[in-house]
Design an enzyme around this catalytic site. Structure first.
Site, PDB file in Angstrom:
ATOM      1  CE  LYS A 184      -3.470  -2.640  -0.310  1.00 17.45           C
ATOM      2  NZ  LYS A 184      -4.153  -3.405   0.698  1.00 17.45           N
TER       3      LYS A 184
HETATM    4  C1  LIG Z   1      -5.193  -4.470   0.997  1.00 14.44           C
HETATM    5  C2  LIG Z   1      -6.650  -4.368   0.973  1.00 14.44           C
HETATM    6  C3  LIG Z   1      -7.438  -4.697   2.087  1.00 14.44           C
HETATM    7  C4  LIG Z   1      -6.920  -5.385   3.321  1.00 14.44           C
HETATM    8  O1  LIG Z   1      -5.812  -4.828   3.901  1.00 14.44           O
HETATM    9  P1  LIG Z   1      -4.809  -5.751   4.752  1.00 14.44           P
HETATM   10  O2  LIG Z   1      -3.997  -4.742   5.511  1.00 14.44           O
HETATM   11  O3  LIG Z   1      -3.994  -6.535   3.763  1.00 14.44           O
HETATM   12  O4  LIG Z   1      -5.610  -6.628   5.635  1.00 14.44           O
HETATM   13  C5  LIG Z   1      -8.806  -4.463   2.016  1.00 14.44           C
HETATM   14  N1  LIG Z   1      -9.364  -3.972   0.908  1.00 14.44           N
HETATM   15  C6  LIG Z   1      -8.652  -3.659  -0.190  1.00 14.44           C
HETATM   16  C7  LIG Z   1      -9.362  -3.077  -1.386  1.00 14.44           C
HETATM   17  C8  LIG Z   1      -7.275  -3.868  -0.201  1.00 14.44           C
HETATM   18  O5  LIG Z   1      -6.574  -3.604  -1.309  1.00 14.44           O
END
Ligand SMILES: *Cc1c(COP(=O)(O)O)cnc(C)c1O
Length: 387
Positions: A184
């Site tokens: 992210k």
């Molecule tokens: C990455 C992601 C999540 C979950 O995040 P994590 O920190 O990996 O649990 C939820 N929704 C979307 C759209 C994502 O890309």
């Protein structure tokens, strides 16, 4: 051809980040404490929201939001199938039914009309996604949720730092979750943050994060008291350790710098790819004022080449790529358990675009030359199959 493999994503970790984590490791307090509180303050100060609650993942943040919204057996939750599987999995594991709505093929986001049409008397929540770093059109979704009396949780995992038309930053109104996973825009190793402007909801999330106790281990330790906190209601164990929080805090301070770099790389991609037929970047999302460019997604829309061949050809040229996302309802368990979810209307855009989308490399450490090399590899690939 590039001599070194270029991954599609890579965290940008500075020596100062490393030193900050090392300091915390040496400090005598590595689990949830002062650094976690500082990270939460940083989110609250920037967004002006009542509560920011740091947890171990975006998924944990969403789990807490669904749990605290009372989602359970018999309930329906409206969300796109074009999302990360964590959301439909959580809905299903709560005993509720995911109701999938189709997305706009230009933006991969749900339309407020489609969501409104999918509401039934069993609907308890709506979970739209800010896709790739663009902003979903929230104003009409807020009206739908308010009219129907259902919870609205914005999945802003892709959208830390995204600004809506009119200047509202994502996470400053309503309830949203962010992810601090390494792919992210900013990372804490693993982590997530739930932000909300609902003070009571936020307090409850805060205690549900740590066993449902009134206070956490840090507050107890800091006061030099024996642990006398009591369970106010059964809760989870989702607190974010300080050794993660300190990294998240450092990264958060560089958010605007990261977004500026991502934006300039994305603009270069858009300029160069405009010349390449059948390799189409996503379209602009009207509700977005500042895109945070978490992902750079193209659609492989060519008769002569499918997405898998495209990705393989890039890989042979040392270029990494990804798929965000394979539609949830086409994945093994969902395909085999079609009684456990529902589609509202057809999911034809989701299914078609789901086979075309491909995320190209985009991260702050990349150079313009890297972008040029990716586009050169894309052009080679297209020329090769077309010949
Ligand atoms: C990455 C992601 C999540 C979950 O995040 P994590 O920190 O990996 O649990 C939820 N929704 C979307 C759209 C994502 O890309």
């Amino acid at each position: 051809m590039r001599s070194e493999f270029l991954p599609f994503a890579q965290p940008s970790i500075s020596e100062e980040d490393v030193a900050a984590v090392a300091d915390t490791l040496r400090s005598g307090w590595i689990t949830t404490g002062a650094k976690c509180a500082e990270l939460e303050d940083a989110f609250r100060n920037r967004l002006g929201c009542h509560h920011a609650v740091a947890v171990t993942s975006g998924t944990a943040a969403m789990h807490l939001a669904l749990y605290a919204s009372g989602i359970g057996p018999g309930d329906e939750v409206i969300t796109p199938s074009m999302t990360w599987v964590s959301t439909p999995n959580l809905i299903t594991m709560a005993g509720a039914t995911p109701v999938f709505v189709d997305v706009d093929p230009e933006t991969l986001m749900v339309s407020p009309d489609a969501v409104a049409a999918a509401v039934t008397d069993r609907t308890r929540a709506v979970i739209p996604v800010d896709f790739a770093g663009a902003a979903v059109d929230m104003a009409p979704l807020r009206s739908v949720a308010a009219d129907q009396g259902v919870a609205l949780v914005e999945d802003a995992a892709h959208a830390i730092g995204t600004i809506r038309q009119g200047g509202e930053e994502v996470g400053s109104m309503g309830t949203a979750i962010f992810s601090l996973h390494p792919i992210k825009t900013i990372t804490s190793g693993e982590g997530g943050v739930l932000v909300t402007d609902d003070s009571e909801f936020g307090s409850r999330i805060k205690r549900l994060r740590f066993h449902g106790l009134g206070v956490d281990a840090w507050s107890r330790g800091q006061q030099g008291r024996s642990p006398q906190a009591e369970v106010l209601e059964p809760g989870f164990k989702y607190n974010l350790p300080d050794m993660n929080a300190v990294l998240g805090l450092r990264q958060f301070a560089r958010l605007d710098e990261f977004i500026a770099q991502r934006t300039s790389l994305a603009n270069r991609y858009r300029e160069l790819l405009a010349e390449v037929p059948g390799i189409e970047p996503l379209g602009d999302a009207a509700a977005t004022q500042r895109h945070s460019w978490h992902l750079f997604i193209v659609r492989v829309a060519r008769e002569d080449m499918d997405r898998e061949s495209f990705m393989n050809a890039l890989k042979q040229r040392n270029i990494g790529s990804g798929v965000h996302f394979r539609p949830t309802h086409t994945q093994a368990w969902y395909a085999e358990n079609s009684g456990r979810w529902r589609a509202h209307g057809s999911l034809e855009n989701t299914e078609r675009v789901g086979q075309q989308i491909c995320s190209l490399p985009l991260f702050p450490g990349m150079t313009e030359l890297d972008v040029d090399e990716v586009v050169a590899a894309v052009c080679d690939t297209v020329a090769e199959v077309a010949s």
